[in-house]
Design an enzyme around this catalytic site. Sequence first.
Site, PDB file in Angstrom:
ATOM      1  N   TRP A 326       1.004  -1.295  -0.043  1.00 48.34           N
ATOM      2  CA  TRP A 326       0.015  -0.029  -0.224  1.00 48.34           C
ATOM      3  C   TRP A 326       0.807   1.333   0.020  1.00 48.34           C
ATOM      4  O   TRP A 326       0.661   2.390  -0.865  1.00 48.34           O
ATOM      5  CB  TRP A 326      -0.896  -0.120   1.147  1.00 48.34           C
ATOM      6  CG  TRP A 326      -1.856   1.315   1.347  1.00 48.34           C
ATOM      7  CD1 TRP A 326      -2.991   1.507   0.964  1.00 48.34           C
ATOM      8  CD2 TRP A 326      -1.487   2.394   2.024  1.00 48.34           C
ATOM      9  NE1 TRP A 326      -3.529   2.647   1.177  1.00 48.34           N
ATOM     10  CE2 TRP A 326      -2.566   3.140   2.013  1.00 48.34           C
ATOM     11  CE3 TRP A 326      -0.237   2.924   2.849  1.00 48.34           C
ATOM     12  CZ2 TRP A 326      -2.588   4.723   2.693  1.00 48.34           C
ATOM     13  CZ3 TRP A 326      -0.384   4.122   3.425  1.00 48.34           C
ATOM     14  CH2 TRP A 326      -1.309   5.116   3.188  1.00 48.34           C
ATOM     15  N   HIS A 327       2.109   1.147   0.830  1.00 54.23           N
ATOM     16  CA  HIS A 327       2.940   2.310   0.783  1.00 54.23           C
ATOM     17  C   HIS A 327       3.509   2.669  -0.386  1.00 54.23           C
ATOM     18  O   HIS A 327       4.011   3.896  -0.626  1.00 54.23           O
ATOM     19  CB  HIS A 327       3.894   2.129   1.988  1.00 54.23           C
ATOM     20  CG  HIS A 327       3.410   2.243   3.251  1.00 54.23           C
ATOM     21  ND1 HIS A 327       2.732   1.342   3.865  1.00 54.23           N
ATOM     22  CD2 HIS A 327       3.523   3.331   4.144  1.00 54.23           C
ATOM     23  CE1 HIS A 327       2.448   1.619   5.221  1.00 54.23           C
ATOM     24  NE2 HIS A 327       2.812   3.043   5.176  1.00 54.23           N
ATOM     25  N   GLY A 328       3.790   1.692  -1.305  1.00 54.32           N
ATOM     26  CA  GLY A 328       4.342   2.365  -2.704  1.00 54.32           C
ATOM     27  C   GLY A 328       4.507   0.997  -3.575  1.00 54.32           C
ATOM     28  O   GLY A 328       4.893  -0.248  -3.152  1.00 54.32           O
TER      29      GLY A 328
END
Length: 483
Positions: A326-328
């Site tokens: 989700w972060h990247g």
Amino acid sequence: MVFNSIEFFIFLSIVFILYWFVFKKYLKAQNVLILVASYVFYGWWDWRFLSLILLSTIVDYFVALSIDANSEKKIRKRWLWVSVIFNIGLLGFFKYYNFFVDSWIDMFSLFGYTMKSTWTLHVILPIGISFYTFQTMSYSFDVYYKKLKPTRDFLSFAAFVSFFPQLVAGPIERASNLLSQLLNKRNFSYEQVVGGLKLILWGLFKKVVIADSIGPIVDDIFSNYGTYPASTLILGVTLFSFQVYGDFSGYSDIAIGTAKLFGVELMSNFKFPQFSRNVAEYWQRWHVSLSTWFRHYLYIPLGGSKGSKLKSIRNISIVFLVSGFWHGANWTFIFWGGFHALAFIPVFLMGRNAIYKDSVVGQNTFFPTLTEIGQVLLTFSIVTFSRIFFRSESITDAFAFIKYIFTNFDYAPYHHPMGYRMVDFYVLIILFTLYEYAIRKDERSPFKFKSKVVRFVCYTLVILSMLLFYDDGIDRSFIYFQF
């Protein structure tokens, strides 16, 4: 338009005056104002992406009504999948399309096949897309699980999706908290406004004085890690821990404080995670809204802690890997998520994942015990080490960074890339940490002192520090804008 800009405070002042002094008696007008202000705020970056927020709003508004209108489980689930597929599809295309294409090409290259990246697109990542897609999905989930009745007030729902204080980087709010407040009349509260202004001031301090001042040092060390000894690399990743905390928690404080100005209370997103006594407590205190989202909408539906330990470990691993992704769109974030899963699982197996849920370090005394100091330092070290993956540009850089830490034992004093005295930054971080420890029991009251003189001194020092450390020549955007 970022929180730490003159444009934002002019914008905020205008909206505040209109909200309380022009439209005070008209709830619908206030919500329309919030909606228009939110779209102006978001469109300041790129007006083209307003269509994505509007489309996501329309889809989940009608999906929720369709779910509620049907009693048959199969039909309800089909409508829920419409929301999930649409939002994940939106997020997947803009955030992960090139990642999957490049990974596919790299996989074929391992077998000796060379493929041209003709399918790669120059896709611009819409700011905040990871946050508002999760927020709208949570609404559809809550309606599906009958935890919430859908609203027919489209304007209020649209204001909930795009609420500008938390639109770009959270907290990720559930409709049961934020939408319910927007649907009901808000009354002006002097105490609430003052509390909001205090949080905004403290958030700006953490961003301008802590995060932004450390940024050039961190950038220099991570960009040139191959030329520095282990001592400097350890310094770099340690400073990054303070930078990312000051940056993201500073944003959250400003967001929560800004919402207070409009009579809205958002959930706390950071609860002094740097004083956590194990990794499980850390995740109860860091980015709380995201941890809560994954717990309610992924971990529990997977089975949670019910069933065998093996299934629980599987569920924990899935949550952390998905959280990393989700972060990247980079393997660094997947490794970061996997690392935290490996750190969390032993705590879970020992049954210590919830023992600190309702307490803080030094709960009944001012000073922590020696055991607590050891626990905090160990947890901070584990979390900080994981941030090598979080900060590195590629997985190759991350492992090379780690390799140099364990092989290049030479010591050399580090010099600030702009020529400033490093001792000033060390003193700053020590004082900041001590102050946060002193207020660790209440993240909503950074200046909670009975003495007016002490409060005045604190305000003065904070404002002077911001004026002293403010540098218009550096990138002032928030780290989590890229997510």
